[in-house]
Design an enzyme around this catalytic site. Structure first.
Site, mmCIF file in Angstrom:
data_model
loop_
_atom_site.group_PDB
_atom_site.id
_atom_site.type_symbol
_atom_site.label_atom_id
_atom_site.label_comp_id
_atom_site.label_asym_id
_atom_site.label_seq_id
_atom_site.Cartn_x
_atom_site.Cartn_y
_atom_site.Cartn_z
ATOM 1 N N TYR A 14 -6.272 10.467 9.894
ATOM 2 C CA TYR A 14 -5.046 9.776 10.231
ATOM 3 C C TYR A 14 -4.577 10.373 11.856
ATOM 4 O O TYR A 14 -3.904 9.149 12.819
ATOM 5 C CB TYR A 14 -3.608 9.926 9.112
ATOM 6 C CG TYR A 14 -2.245 9.668 9.462
ATOM 7 C CD1 TYR A 14 -2.233 8.382 9.243
ATOM 8 C CD2 TYR A 14 -1.262 11.042 9.798
ATOM 9 C CE1 TYR A 14 -0.188 7.489 9.524
ATOM 10 C CE2 TYR A 14 0.107 10.007 9.823
ATOM 11 C CZ TYR A 14 0.176 8.559 9.746
ATOM 12 O OH TYR A 14 1.445 7.642 10.110
ATOM 13 N N GLN B 222 7.512 1.439 3.173
ATOM 14 C CA GLN B 222 8.309 2.382 3.079
ATOM 15 C C GLN B 222 9.429 2.296 3.599
ATOM 16 O O GLN B 222 9.944 2.000 3.587
ATOM 17 C CB GLN B 222 8.384 3.905 2.717
ATOM 18 C CG GLN B 222 8.833 5.205 2.818
ATOM 19 C CD GLN B 222 9.137 6.691 3.667
ATOM 20 O OE1 GLN B 222 8.119 6.648 4.307
ATOM 21 N NE2 GLN B 222 10.234 7.198 3.086
ATOM 22 N N ASP C 22 3.182 -8.422 3.192
ATOM 23 C CA ASP C 22 2.608 -7.743 3.495
ATOM 24 C C ASP C 22 0.466 -7.955 2.184
ATOM 25 O O ASP C 22 1.307 -9.206 2.169
ATOM 26 C CB ASP C 22 3.004 -6.587 2.018
ATOM 27 C CG ASP C 22 2.829 -5.477 1.754
ATOM 28 O OD1 ASP C 22 3.472 -4.229 2.842
ATOM 29 O OD2 ASP C 22 1.530 -4.730 1.424
ATOM 30 N N ILE C 23 0.595 -7.172 2.296
ATOM 31 C CA ILE C 23 -1.072 -7.423 0.870
ATOM 32 C C ILE C 23 -1.011 -7.712 0.129
ATOM 33 O O ILE C 23 -1.810 -8.611 -1.200
ATOM 34 C CB ILE C 23 -2.596 -6.103 1.852
ATOM 35 C CG1 ILE C 23 -3.699 -7.062 0.897
ATOM 36 C CG2 ILE C 23 -1.661 -5.575 0.614
ATOM 37 C CD1 ILE C 23 -4.675 -5.864 1.468
#
Ligand code: SER
Length: 318
Positions: A143, A13, A35-36
């Site tokens: 988190y 995002q 990115d993966i």
């Protein structure tokens, strides 16, 4: 060879919009997107793009060396709601990748790091209104625990090894170019899509559950302004409080109704309500204002107008 900037999590995002903004500013080749997974947004391929698992220390080092990376924007994380389903995975991903980047800066392979923290570092015992920069921090999600630990590591690497690391405690981020995933604040993005596509939305947070939020354009500007601020102005090396807009599902619903009069909003709180209840309702960001001149531009009405106008065009709705 010129030094470059690396974005970890460029398809996410924040990563999507940050990569596009930095490329518009510094040129496509100056920004290495990673990115993966392959990007679904074709624009991300208009500059260098590498597949990288941020928890792979060797792979990360190799890419930093190959591209002569100066600054890393580390935007890889498992967010609050998904983190509660996969606690060990969340801890592993969120901590390992940060420590790898901090180590690279300690070894002077790279020079500067931006790493995001979150309002999730606060917990049920934190003062809820105008939450201060320094206060009680007893997060109750995996988190939040990983972000608080990350903040302590950032400050530790700055104090011990002079690592130039900068961080913001992001509020919930609202964007139309790319969608969030797995967060407790995601309702505030979904609601705009559903208002336009279906004319109704059922919120997974209760009517008056207020949270700190921010429009993505402000968040990207804050991120770049802090990362580019002169070092002596960056006095907080754990993470800065950052305030934008504070609202609850009911008030975002009212602001949407002004532009979509038929919009119908219902409430069916789920497990995310408890997470949201443990977080602040509003944030005091006077340290960010004082140290590096932070000022948000968007209020709720301006954000709703920008979201609905841009989403209408994106979704090709009249
Ligand atoms: N947006 C995040 C979440 O909801 C908070 O930083 O998990």
């Amino acid at each position: 060879m010129k030094r470059t900037t690396l974005v970890l999590g460029a398809c996410g995002q924040i990563g999507t919009e940050l990569t596009l903004t930095l490329r518009a500013k510094y040129g496509n080749d100056a920004i290495i997107a990673t990115d993966i997974k392959e990007p679904s947004l074709i624009e991300l391929k208009e500059g260098p793009f590498e597949i990288l698992d941020a928890s792979d220390a060797m792979g990360l080092r190799a890419i930093c060396e190959k591209h002569n990376v100066h600054t890393v924007y580390h935007l890889v994380a498992m967010l609050s709601a998904t983190g509660e389903m996969f606690p060990m995975k969340a801890w592993d991903l969120n901590m390992k990748s940060l420590l790898h980047v901090l180590e690279l800066a300690k070894e002077k392979v790279i020079e500067k790091i931006f790493w995001p923290s979150s309002i999730a570092v606060f917990g049920p015992t934190t003062p809820k209104q105008n939450t201060p920069q320094q206060t009680v921090m007893e997060p109750s999600t995996v988190y939040g625990i990983s972000k608080l630990a990350g903040e302590r590591w950032c400050e530790y690497y700055f104090n011990k090894y002079n690592v130039d690391v900068r961080s913001i405690r992001y509020p919930g981020l609202i964007s139309w170019k790319s969608q969030p995933g797995g967060g407790t604040t995601d309702y505030a993005v979904e609601i705009y899509y559903k208002a336009l596509e279906e004319g109704r939305y059922t919120s997974f947070l209760s009517k008056h559950r207020a949270l700190p939020m921010m429009y993505m354009e402000d968040a990207i500007r804050a991120t770049i302004e802090l990362t580019e601020a002169s070092s002596e102005n960056v006095k907080v090396r754990s993470s800065y409080n950052l305030a934008g807009i504070s609202f609850d599902p009911s008030s975002i619903g009212t602001s949407i109704k002004k532009m979509v009069p038929e919009f119908e909003l219902n409430f069916k709180p789920d497990f995310r309500e408890e997470i949201a209840a443990s977080w602040p309702e509003s944030i005091d960001d006077s340290a960010a204002q004082l140290d590096w001149g932070w000022a948000p531009k968007y209020d709720l009405e301006a954000m709703t107008e920008a979201m609905l106008t841009n989403l209408r065009a994106k979704l090709q709705l009249s």
